[in-house]
Motif scaffolding. Structure first.
Motif, short mmCIF file in Angstrom:
data_model
loop_
_atom_site.label_atom_id
_atom_site.label_comp_id
_atom_site.label_asym_id
_atom_site.label_seq_id
_atom_site.Cartn_x
_atom_site.Cartn_y
_atom_site.Cartn_z
N SER A 41 -5.23 6.58 -1.48
CA SER A 41 -4.22 5.55 -1.28
C SER A 41 -4.25 4.56 -2.44
O SER A 41 -5.30 4.34 -3.05
CB SER A 41 -4.44 4.82 0.05
OG SER A 41 -4.39 5.72 1.14
N VAL A 95 -3.26 0.66 -3.85
CA VAL A 95 -2.83 -0.71 -3.58
C VAL A 95 -1.80 -1.10 -4.62
O VAL A 95 -2.06 -1.09 -5.82
CB VAL A 95 -4.02 -1.68 -3.63
CG1 VAL A 95 -3.53 -3.12 -3.49
CG2 VAL A 95 -5.03 -1.36 -2.52
N ILE A 127 0.82 -1.21 0.00
CA ILE A 127 0.00 0.00 0.00
C ILE A 127 0.85 1.26 0.00
O ILE A 127 1.88 1.33 0.68
CB ILE A 127 -0.96 0.02 1.22
CG1 ILE A 127 -2.00 1.13 1.08
CG2 ILE A 127 -0.19 0.12 2.52
CD1 ILE A 127 -3.09 0.82 0.10
N VAL A 187 -4.79 0.24 4.65
CA VAL A 187 -4.69 1.67 4.94
C VAL A 187 -4.68 1.91 6.45
O VAL A 187 -3.82 2.63 6.97
CB VAL A 187 -5.84 2.45 4.28
CG1 VAL A 187 -5.86 3.91 4.77
CG2 VAL A 187 -5.71 2.42 2.76
N GLN A 192 -11.96 -6.84 -2.09
CA GLN A 192 -10.79 -6.03 -2.43
C GLN A 192 -10.81 -4.71 -1.66
O GLN A 192 -9.77 -4.26 -1.15
CB GLN A 192 -10.76 -5.77 -3.93
CG GLN A 192 -10.45 -7.00 -4.76
CD GLN A 192 -10.60 -6.75 -6.25
OE1 GLN A 192 -11.27 -5.81 -6.68
NE2 GLN A 192 -9.97 -7.61 -7.06
N LEU A 193 -11.98 -4.09 -1.59
CA LEU A 193 -12.10 -2.83 -0.86
C LEU A 193 -11.82 -3.04 0.62
O LEU A 193 -11.12 -2.24 1.26
CB LEU A 193 -13.51 -2.25 -1.03
CG LEU A 193 -13.82 -0.97 -0.24
CD1 LEU A 193 -12.86 0.15 -0.61
CD2 LEU A 193 -15.27 -0.55 -0.44
N LYS A 221 -8.14 -3.45 1.11
CA LYS A 221 -7.48 -2.15 0.93
C LYS A 221 -7.65 -1.30 2.19
O LYS A 221 -6.69 -0.68 2.66
CB LYS A 221 -8.06 -1.41 -0.27
CG LYS A 221 -7.44 -0.03 -0.49
CD LYS A 221 -8.04 0.70 -1.68
CE LYS A 221 -7.38 2.05 -1.89
NZ LYS A 221 -7.93 2.80 -3.05
N GLU A 222 -8.84 -1.27 2.74
CA GLU A 222 -9.08 -0.46 3.93
C GLU A 222 -8.29 -0.99 5.12
O GLU A 222 -7.81 -0.21 5.95
CB GLU A 222 -10.58 -0.42 4.23
CG GLU A 222 -11.35 0.39 3.19
CD GLU A 222 -12.82 0.50 3.52
OE1 GLU A 222 -13.41 -0.51 4.00
OE2 GLU A 222 -13.40 1.57 3.30
N TYR A 257 -2.00 -7.06 -3.33
CA TYR A 257 -2.75 -7.58 -2.19
C TYR A 257 -1.94 -8.70 -1.53
O TYR A 257 -1.29 -9.49 -2.22
CB TYR A 257 -4.10 -8.13 -2.62
CG TYR A 257 -5.06 -7.08 -3.13
CD1 TYR A 257 -5.72 -6.23 -2.26
CD2 TYR A 257 -5.30 -6.94 -4.49
CE1 TYR A 257 -6.61 -5.26 -2.72
CE2 TYR A 257 -6.18 -5.97 -4.98
CZ TYR A 257 -6.83 -5.14 -4.09
OH TYR A 257 -7.70 -4.18 -4.55
N VAL A 279 -8.96 6.66 1.74
CA VAL A 279 -8.96 5.41 0.97
C VAL A 279 -8.80 5.69 -0.52
O VAL A 279 -8.02 5.04 -1.21
CB VAL A 279 -10.26 4.62 1.24
CG1 VAL A 279 -10.34 3.39 0.32
CG2 VAL A 279 -10.32 4.18 2.69
#
Length: 407
Positions: free
Chosen positions: A265, A267, A79, A332, A324-325, A328-329, A270, A262
């Motif tokens: 930022s 990615v 990230i 972050v 995926q979200l 990602k969160e 993953y 978010v």
């Protein structure tokens, strides 16, 4: 400043755990009680956001594959953080207006509206009456035949048995009367099928067409709240409305700030298997509900397809994006925590678990098993990250007040 702890970040997690998260420490069975009885700060929003009716759900949290150790691993290969301090955000004014107060007060009083109670004439055909009654078979009250207060329409075909409704025609409120009726020969309760029974009734009142909204008086306050006077009621109502408005604005502000963080930022990659793990959990959640209802996945989904407006394939693709979200969160929030040196010690973790357990009437072990340590830890980290975001934000009040930096 109280923060909304489980927002979009933890929503996905809550769904994968098949939990219905509740955050409202003011709710009682009565609308007036919920507005005026709650003392500010009685239950912190942080704790309330973790609360749920743990013991009442029929679906247990599914067994989860081991999650990625976000805190224990270097996240820089995954990230690139955007800016998360000094972000600009616009909020509404937190000042409670008189218009808002009067609207809420009107809604509360409307909730206590009732139909006119007529007691000065006999019941006419077609009237709806509020009555008590007791049913007797051979002089003994039978199960299911007694009510302290029920509405009955005085007309043919109304009531539990033929002849029940018309028996009220001509009766005066407040005067006890009795009548005999016979249950049909084909009836669910075999003990009553084909039997003649006696009902003893007293009409409390005839329900009029006129709807009456009560006035806010000291008597009303005493009868319906723990308070004593109209002045007490209005003070408490304004206090709680102001508090709720401030909390709503702060929650909206944090949502807006978090969305900026978010979105800003990126990615890079993953963590291996983490998106797939979360996607599988989301799909397992749907399968668990199908199993709970005793049907297959496809059948259960088809029954809800019109509401979801998706095919199974589209639903799987949608959940993949949500997974995926969610990852990602996670990246972050944990990366911000690392950069800011945020550490959740055992004492704070235990305090949160104990608080949720006490408020739900369950054991601490049940709380940990239900939510999982990762989810509880994530909520605590989000509290601290939320504080960083909001306290450094450049806030503009929509009414045109000057720009300020949150303190």
């Amino acid at each position: 400043m109280k923060k909304r702890i489980i927002a979009a970040l933890l929503l996905a997690s809550m769904l994968t755990l098949t939990m219905s998260c509740t955050k409202n420490d003011e709710i009682e069975t009565d609308e007036t009680q919920q507005v005026v009885e709650t003392e500010a700060g009685e239950t912190s929003s942080e704790t309330a956001a973790m609360e749920t009716e743990i013991g009442e759900t029929e679906t247990e949290a599914p067994v989860q594959a081991e999650s990625y150790n976000y805190m224990g691993n270097d996240l820089t290969p995954f990230i690139t953080l955007g800016n998360y301090k000094g972000l600009a955000v616009t909020t509404a004014s937190s000042v409670l207006t008189d218009e808002e107060y009067q609207e809420q007060l009107a809604q509360i009083m409307q909730s206590y509206s009732y139909n006119e109670k007529i007691t000065d004439r006999a019941v006419a055909e077609g009237d709806t009456v509020v009555t008590s009654y007791s049913g007797y078979l051979d002089g003994v009250q039978f199960e299911g035949g007694t009510s302290a207060s029920s509405e009955v329409v005085a007309a043919d075909g109304q009531g539990m048995i033929d002849g029940f409704g018309p028996a009220f025609i001509g009766q005066m409120p407040g005067v006890e009367f009795s009548f005999n009726v016979t249950f049909p020969t084909v009836y669910g309760n075999l003990d009553l099928a084909g039997k003649e029974v006696t009902f003893v009734c007293t009409v409390d009142h005839i329900k009029g067409d006129k709807v009456i909204t009560p006035e806010l008086t000291d008597e009303f306050v005493r009868e319906n709240t723990v308070l004593q006077t109209v002045e007490d009621f209005e003070i408490k109502l304004r206090e709680n409305m102001a508090l709720q408005k401030q909390q709503d604005i702060e929650m909206k502000m944090y949502d807006d700030l978090w969305a900026q963080v978010v979105e800003g930022s990126v990615v890079v990659a993953y963590p291996e298997g983490e998106v797939e793990r979360n996607h599988d959990m989301m799909m397992s959640n749907m399968a668990a509900y199908a199993e709970m209802y005793g049907v297959g996945f496809d059948e259960f989904f088809a029954a809800n397809a019109e509401y979801n407006n998706m095919t199974v394939e589209e639903y799987e693709d949608y959940n993949l994006l949500q997974a995926q979200l969610f990852v990602k969160e996670n990246l972050v929030i944990y990366q911000i925590a690392k950069q800011e040196g945020i550490i959740i010690d055992d004492a704070r973790f235990s305090e949160r678990v104990a608080s949720v357990a006490e408020n739900n009437g369950v054991t601490e072990e049940e709380v940990i098993n239900y939510y999982g340590r990762d989810t509880i830890m994530l909520s605590l980290l989000q509290e601290d990250v939320a504080k960083i975001l909001t306290e450094s934000a450049v806030i503009t009040v929509a009414e045109g007040e000057s720009e300020t930096t949150a303190e």
